[in-house]
Write an enzyme that holds these catalytic residues in place. Structure first.
Site, PDB file in Angstrom:
ATOM      1  N   ASP A  70       3.299  21.845  24.220  1.00 34.18           N
ATOM      2  CA  ASP A  70       2.839  20.568  24.771  1.00 34.18           C
ATOM      3  C   ASP A  70       4.013  19.856  25.429  1.00 34.18           C
ATOM      4  O   ASP A  70       5.179  20.135  25.114  1.00 34.18           O
ATOM      5  CB  ASP A  70       2.201  19.697  23.693  1.00 34.18           C
ATOM      6  CG  ASP A  70       3.209  19.126  22.715  1.00 34.18           C
ATOM      7  OD1 ASP A  70       3.922  19.935  22.082  1.00 34.18           O
ATOM      8  OD2 ASP A  70       3.311  17.892  22.572  1.00 34.18           O
TER       9      ASP A  70
ATOM     10  N   HIS B 259       7.501  24.349  21.192  1.00 34.35           N
ATOM     11  CA  HIS B 259       6.207  23.697  21.409  1.00 34.35           C
ATOM     12  C   HIS B 259       5.829  23.827  22.878  1.00 34.35           C
ATOM     13  O   HIS B 259       6.685  23.809  23.762  1.00 34.35           O
ATOM     14  CB  HIS B 259       6.217  22.229  20.967  1.00 34.35           C
ATOM     15  CG  HIS B 259       7.166  21.328  21.683  1.00 34.35           C
ATOM     16  ND1 HIS B 259       6.872  20.732  22.887  1.00 34.35           N
ATOM     17  CD2 HIS B 259       8.424  20.911  21.366  1.00 34.35           C
ATOM     18  CE1 HIS B 259       7.892  19.985  23.278  1.00 34.35           C
ATOM     19  NE2 HIS B 259       8.856  20.074  22.377  1.00 34.35           N
TER      20      HIS B 259
ATOM     21  N   GLU C 115       3.772  18.260  19.504  1.00 33.85           N
ATOM     22  CA  GLU C 115       5.061  17.726  19.047  1.00 33.85           C
ATOM     23  C   GLU C 115       5.403  16.427  19.749  1.00 33.85           C
ATOM     24  O   GLU C 115       5.899  15.484  19.126  1.00 33.85           O
ATOM     25  CB  GLU C 115       6.173  18.765  19.277  1.00 33.85           C
ATOM     26  CG  GLU C 115       7.493  18.435  18.610  1.00 33.85           C
ATOM     27  CD  GLU C 115       8.393  17.507  19.444  1.00 33.85           C
ATOM     28  OE1 GLU C 115       9.318  16.913  18.867  1.00 33.85           O
ATOM     29  OE2 GLU C 115       8.160  17.395  20.666  1.00 33.85           O
ATOM     30  N   GLU C 116       5.122  16.351  21.033  1.00 30.81           N
ATOM     31  CA  GLU C 116       5.518  15.171  21.799  1.00 30.81           C
ATOM     32  C   GLU C 116       4.718  13.923  21.406  1.00 30.81           C
ATOM     33  O   GLU C 116       5.167  12.808  21.612  1.00 30.81           O
ATOM     34  CB  GLU C 116       5.361  15.424  23.301  1.00 30.81           C
ATOM     35  CG  GLU C 116       6.246  16.529  23.861  1.00 30.81           C
ATOM     36  CD  GLU C 116       7.722  16.184  23.881  1.00 30.81           C
ATOM     37  OE1 GLU C 116       8.113  15.147  23.307  1.00 30.81           O
ATOM     38  OE2 GLU C 116       8.494  16.970  24.466  1.00 30.81           O
TER      39      GLU C 116
ATOM     40  N   HIS D 212      11.730  14.368  29.448  1.00 30.21           N
ATOM     41  CA  HIS D 212      10.889  13.171  29.333  1.00 30.21           C
ATOM     42  C   HIS D 212      10.969  12.291  30.582  1.00 30.21           C
ATOM     43  O   HIS D 212      10.287  11.274  30.637  1.00 30.21           O
ATOM     44  CB  HIS D 212      11.231  12.322  28.101  1.00 30.21           C
ATOM     45  CG  HIS D 212      10.971  12.991  26.789  1.00 30.21           C
ATOM     46  ND1 HIS D 212      10.841  12.294  25.604  1.00 30.21           N
ATOM     47  CD2 HIS D 212      10.817  14.295  26.460  1.00 30.21           C
ATOM     48  CE1 HIS D 212      10.623  13.141  24.612  1.00 30.21           C
ATOM     49  NE2 HIS D 212      10.608  14.365  25.111  1.00 30.21           N
TER      50      HIS D 212
ATOM     51  N   ASP E 174      11.838  21.316  27.925  1.00 30.94           N
ATOM     52  CA  ASP E 174      11.299  20.726  26.692  1.00 30.94           C
ATOM     53  C   ASP E 174       9.786  20.862  26.653  1.00 30.94           C
ATOM     54  O   ASP E 174       9.078  19.971  27.076  1.00 30.94           O
ATOM     55  CB  ASP E 174      11.706  19.245  26.631  1.00 30.94           C
ATOM     56  CG  ASP E 174      11.243  18.549  25.381  1.00 30.94           C
ATOM     57  OD1 ASP E 174      11.071  19.228  24.355  1.00 30.94           O
ATOM     58  OD2 ASP E 174      11.039  17.321  25.429  1.00 30.94           O
TER      59      ASP E 174
END
Length: 451
Positions: free
Chosen positions: A92, A90, A156-157, A423, A123
């Site tokens: 995003d 992903h 996705e996030e 994150h 990520d």
């Protein structure tokens, strides 16, 4: 890494990979268009689409998914009669949090102490680059031996389910014999790992109202019901005394069977402050891979700076509940909602709104694809045997794909090892891991084609 043509090619491509990752990281592609411009996500999507086109992919398309974001699709044909492998990542990313807290700008890839720093570096924009490296290495060494589909998700996030719903509406699009989800990570740098389980998740927004408007705490405090105090009581009810999740009716989970996570190592990875205890019971692996976990991820209330002496009329919070395999996320949502309503004090008005959901996932690790990956990992990581771990996070698409294509073998690998701090502030990727995992993926595709 032992010399072989694939490994040598990947090594030679690493400077280009760094340049491309820098270009991709530069897009502020957070799929929350109340905070970040839609144009940033659309720019990242076009970057991925252009990269696939440049590699000879056919049918490259920007898919408008039901949640208002775009996923990128492409198809690279292989030899006639070959198997089909779907590669997922992903583009995003999570919001950068406090940009001032980053050592270097979050959307500017920066090398420091042997790592590349930037939001999404691990990520999962790094996962996009990993897929490209693997395919380029195979093309330089005899060609790609399977049909390849690539799907790069745009939300996705956020957990808003756009790609899952699109896949359900177009079930033929992502059909494959095997799926490589490039959104997990090794248990530790240098230790090749596939993720065998994912916790599912539900996310709800709870709001409590008690008054028509805020009141002076000196004049009304002590009798007027405080919505923020009521919310605090509700949130506290979600945990037992030891900090473990205590949603009424929710199964406590099971014991983890597999790779263990030493408590001291976890404290170091999580940067737990000296003297602060871990929460919950059982082993660390039990707690983060096999049991439910509730987290209050946001509260709307007055900030300390500028606060007035008021009894609050309204307060709300965003709550994330992770659930292990064996627990239905929809049922967990109902239990969480009932718990919040039952524990709201003083007859306060409470409303609970679900804003995201994803089912847990458990892989079939005895499948031929896992054998092919184990052999590939052994070459990419000499002297190391592939390990099986869980992941506390959720990738809702996994269960959607498993439901749509029950015969497909789904593997989860990626760049999000503990030092990546995904994150969080100062997210980074290890270029060594990017190189080794790209080699492993390329060799997996070759092994899988021959199996």
């Amino acid at each position: 890494m032992s010399p072989n043509p694939v490994a040598e090619t990947v090594a030679s491509l690493m400077p280009r990979a760094k340049e491309e990752l820098a270009e991709l990281v530069a897009f502020r592609s957070v799929a929350d268009f109340d905070q970040f411009p839609r144009s940033e996500s659309e720019g990242a999507a076009r970057w991925v689409a252009d990269a696939l086109t440049a590699e000879g992919f056919q049918d490259v398309a920007l898919l408008d998914t039901p949640d208002g974001t775009q996923s990128v699709y492409g198809y690279l044909p292989g030899p006639e009669g070959a198997r089909t492998v779907l590669l997922y990542a992903h583009y995003d990313v999570q919001p950068p949090l406090d940009e001032a807290a980053w050592t270097t700008p979050p959307f500017e890839l920066t090398e420091r102490d042997g790592r590349w720093y930037g939001r999404g570096a691990a990520d999962c924009k790094g996962g996009v680059i990993m897929h490209l490296l693997a395919l380029r290495a195979l093309k330089a060494d005899g060609g790609v031996p399977v049909h390849v589909k690539v799907i790069a998700e745009g939300s996705e996030e956020m957990g808003t389910g756009g790609l899952e719903r699109y896949a359900e509406q177009h079930p033929e699009l992502l059909e494959a014999d095997s799926v490589v989800i490039g959104d997990a990570g090794n248990f530790r740098i240098g230790l090749p790992t596939v993720t065998a389980t994912l916790r599912g998740m539900t996310m709800v927004r709870v709001q409590i109202d008690t008054l028509a408007g805020n009141l002076h705490s000196g004049q009304f405090g002590g009798a007027a019901p405080d919505a923020l105090a009521a919310l605090i009581r509700v949130l506290d009810s979600l945990r037992a005394e030891d900090g473990s999740t205590a949603v009424e009716g929710l199964a406590p989970g099971a014991a983890w069977e597999g790779l263990e996570y030493a408590e001291e190592q976890f404290r170091q990875d999580a940067k737990v402050l000296d003297g602060v205890e871990l929460i919950g019971s059982g082993t660390v692996a039990d707690r983060i891979w096999a049991r439910p976990a509730v987290t209050v991820i946001g509260i709307d209330c007055p900030p300390v700076v500028g606060a007035t002496p008021s009894v609050q009329a309204s307060a709300r919070a965003l709550i994330s509940l992770r659930v292990p395999p064996g627990t239905d996320a929809g049922e967990a949502t109902k239990l969480l909602q009932a718990h919040l309503e039952a524990h709201t004090p003083w007859g306060a008005r409470v409303s609970v709104e679900q804003v995201g959901e994803g089912q847990p996932f458990r892989a079939d690790t005895a499948s031929p694809a896992y054998q092919a990956m184990a052999a590939a990992m052994a070459v990419a990581y000499p002297g190391q045997e592939m390990q099986y771990a869980g992941q506390g996070g959720s990738i809702p698409l996994c269960n959607t794909l498993a439901g749509l294509y029950p015969r497909a073998e789904i593997l989860l690998i990626g760049l999000s090892e503990p030092e990546a701090q995904i994150h969080a502030v100062d997210e980074s990727v290890s270029p060594d891991e990017l190189e080794r995992l790209s080699v492993a993926e390329a060799l997996f595709l070759r092994n899988y084609a021959a199996s």
